[in-house]
Design an enzyme around this catalytic site. Structure first.
Site, PDB file in Angstrom:
ATOM      1  N   GLU A 137      -5.035  -8.494  -0.537  1.00  0.00           N
ATOM      2  CA  GLU A 137      -5.846  -8.307   0.676  1.00  0.00           C
ATOM      3  C   GLU A 137      -7.305  -8.088   0.297  1.00  0.00           C
ATOM      4  O   GLU A 137      -7.593  -7.406  -0.690  1.00  0.00           O
ATOM      5  CB  GLU A 137      -5.412  -7.075   1.493  1.00  0.00           C
ATOM      6  CG  GLU A 137      -4.148  -7.257   2.283  1.00  0.00           C
ATOM      7  CD  GLU A 137      -3.791  -6.034   3.114  1.00  0.00           C
ATOM      8  OE1 GLU A 137      -4.717  -5.279   3.519  1.00  0.00           O
ATOM      9  OE2 GLU A 137      -2.596  -5.828   3.365  1.00  0.00           O
ATOM     10  N   GLU A 178       0.811  -1.222   0.000  1.00  0.00           N
ATOM     11  CA  GLU A 178       0.000   0.000   0.000  1.00  0.00           C
ATOM     12  C   GLU A 178       0.845   1.272   0.000  1.00  0.00           C
ATOM     13  O   GLU A 178       0.966   1.960   1.029  1.00  0.00           O
ATOM     14  CB  GLU A 178      -0.995  -0.016   1.167  1.00  0.00           C
ATOM     15  CG  GLU A 178      -1.982  -1.166   1.070  1.00  0.00           C
ATOM     16  CD  GLU A 178      -3.263  -0.958   1.880  1.00  0.00           C
ATOM     17  OE1 GLU A 178      -3.333   0.006   2.647  1.00  0.00           O
ATOM     18  OE2 GLU A 178      -4.188  -1.772   1.718  1.00  0.00           O
TER      19      GLU A 178
HETATM   20  C1  FCB Z   1      -4.852  -2.519   4.883  1.00  0.00           C
HETATM   21  C2  FCB Z   1      -3.510  -2.828   5.488  1.00  0.00           C
HETATM   22  C3  FCB Z   1      -3.566  -3.981   6.462  1.00  0.00           C
HETATM   23  C4  FCB Z   1      -4.800  -3.951   7.323  1.00  0.00           C
HETATM   24  C5  FCB Z   1      -6.032  -3.830   6.464  1.00  0.00           C
HETATM   25  C6  FCB Z   1      -7.316  -3.837   7.235  1.00  0.00           C
HETATM   26  O1  FCB Z   1      -4.880  -1.199   4.479  1.00  0.00           O
HETATM   27  O2  FCB Z   1      -2.577  -3.112   4.487  1.00  0.00           O
HETATM   28  O3  FCB Z   1      -2.385  -3.959   7.221  1.00  0.00           O
HETATM   29  O4  FCB Z   1      -4.714  -2.941   8.230  1.00  0.00           O
HETATM   30  O5  FCB Z   1      -5.959  -2.638   5.719  1.00  0.00           O
END
Ligand code: FCB
Length: 499
Positions: free
Chosen positions: A405, A205
């Site tokens: 994710e 990110e």
């Molecule tokens: C993302 C992050 C991860 C976690 C999720 C919920 O932005 O990469 O570490 O906090 O959100």
């Protein structure tokens, strides 16, 4: 209702495991059972699809000052009173540093075939550069061995926001030297682990670490906006922030080069970016085109420059005197060829429709009553799991995409019978994976999905209050309890299909 014992068996996979047929084994299943066990072909993922869960080092490891680890900006930030809800810290977190064997076993019970973890840079280089710390490396080496022995493919992220404090003290990502230091550390890790780790993600990110860390980012939510800040918690001017962003993508490009130079041939590398996905509100060619144009522009500072080797004209023009300073050589490095593109996808960032006016698209704000999950920022929009990878393919011709994710927090409670009935998470995951399956059926090359997160953990400034896990964690006792969503995940992973 199941008895407690039955639930435990189901959660551990024994009860349902007996009826769960994988595509390979179903050939031996009698016809009637087969009809029940075999999901519709239309809900199936491609063969070899990775079913993973994800975590990050600061959020689960604990052992913040053990075995020679140096402090990171998160240690500093969390130790500053008032920064984190309830002044929680990651000092102990899930104590995963000491319990990793138990946690790998949990992943195996989840039916996971892959695991995305991150490496804490200051565990390896306590000062960010200089002498490596053998004990730090040894931890990740042992973790990888444990995963391999369990048949779980390790995917390593090199930077999930733990900048060594020593480098922050010298200016952090505001300094070009940090990009170089990151690449040296990345090359070192590839040299040591690429005999067993085939996939590396550089930075997790970019937008969160740069914008939330160095300025504070305003995000759209139903009915308005909210600002999110992360470590080191600076409030830089726009020009300085653009330079931080540039150093982050430069660090990524240099790291790709270093991994190629030091890693085993065939090592795959890419970013894990939280793509800003523009989703067409109405799926017709004109609105889809609008979403594509918008997505390219909204990601100009990160994905677009990494995949095109150029900042867009609109970005540079919009930034004016605040545009980053860079050379043509920088752009070549930033656009080093990639093997994989990792995208974190939780929601549509904006809905768009086509417009006659420049730039050809307009944002339609989320209606006030638009549903959200437990988190204020998590607007419900599972179709993002279709459009985000689809647009990465159509815009940039990506050959291997991973959803690095996706998931949601819930207000999980342990019921009187000892179980956790997280119906909202099951609904959310099913809806998202239905859309992701639609993408794979369309030929979008999505090779893996990583649910965030394996278990509840330290959720940055929200502390331990946001539970994202498939497995519940009691942070007083460190007891792990698989939730009902763990049963759901195991079924989906085992059948390689939406269930
Ligand atoms: C993302 C992050 C991860 C976690 C999720 C919920 O932005 O990469 O570490 O906090 O959100």
């Amino acid at each position: 209702m199941r008895t407690r014992r039955e639930f435990v068996m189901v959660a551990a996979g024994t009860a349902l495991g007996a009826t769960a047929a994988t595509p390979e084994t179903s050939a031996q299943t009698p016809a009637r059972d087969k009809a029940q066990a075999q999901p519709e072909a239309s809900r199936q993922f491609p063969k070899g699809f990775f079913w993973g869960t994800a975590t990050s080092s600061y959020q689960i490891e604990g052992a913040w000052n053990e075995d020679g680890k140096g402090p990171s900006i998160w240690d500093t930030y969390a130790h500053t009173p008032g920064k984190i809800k309830n002044n929680d810290t990651g000092d102990v977190a899930n104590d995963h540093y000491h319990r990793y064997k138990e946690d790998v076993k949990l992943m195996k019970d989840l039916g996971a075939t892959a695991y995305r973890f991150s490496i804490s840079w200051p565990r390896i280089f306590p000062e960010g550069v200089g002498q490596p710390n053998a004990k730090g490396l040894d931890f990740y080496s042992r973790l990888v061995e444990e995963l391999k022995a369990a048949g779980i493919e390790p995917f390593a992220t090199l930077y999930h926001w733990e900048l060594p404090q020593a480098l922050q003290d010298k200016g952090g990502w505001q300094k070009r030297d940090t990009a170089r230091a990151f690449a040296d550390y990345a090359g070192y890790m590839a040299e040591k682990l690429s005999d067993r780790v085939r996939h590396f993600f550089t930075i997790n990110e970019f937008r969160s670490m740069a914008d939330m860390g160095y300025r504070g980012l305003e995000v759209a939510i139903p009915g308005g906006t909210m600002t999110i800040a992360l470590a080191p918690g600076l409030k830089l001017a726009p020009g300085e922030l653009n330079q931080v962003r540039h150093h982050a993508v430069l660090g990524h490009g240099l790291a790709v080069q270093a991994i190629r130079a030091k890693g085993k041939a065939g090592t795959k590398v890419g970013p894990a970016e939280v793509i800003l996905a523009a989703v067409p509100l109405i799926e017709t060619p004109e609105h889809i085109k609008a979403a594509q144009t918008a997505t390219r522009e909204m990601n100009a500072e990160f994905l677009t420059v990494m995949l095109e080797g150029q900042y867009t004209d609109a970005y540079l023009k919009g930034a004016g005197k605040d545009a980053p300073k860079f050379t043509d050589d920088d752009l070549k490095v930033i656009a080093a060829p990639l093997d994989v593109v990792g995208i974190n996808v939780y929601k549509p960032n904006v809905y768009v429709l086509a417009s006659d006016q420049a730039p050809g698209w307009r944002v339609i704000p989320f209606a006030k009553g638009h549903p959200k999950m437990f988190n204020q920022w998590l607007t419900v929009g599972p179709e993002a799991l279709y459009w985000a990878p689809k647009l990465v393919q159509s815009l940039w011709g990506a050959k291997e995409i991973h959803i690095t994710e996706n998931g949601c927090a819930s207000d999980d409670v342990i019921a009187d019978d000892g179980k956790v009935y997280d119906t909202d998470r099951i609904m959310f995951l099913r809806a998202c994976l239905t859309q992701l399956q639609r993408a794979t059926a369309d030929g979008v090359p999505v090779h893996g999905y990583f649910q965030w997160s394996t278990m509840d953990n330290f959720e940055w400034t929200a502390g331990f209050g946001n539970r994202f896990g498939l497995v519940h964690v009691d942070f007083k006792t460190q007891k792990r309890t698989p939730k009902l969503s763990a049963v759901w995940f195991r079924e989906a992973a085992t059948r390689n299909a939406v269930v």
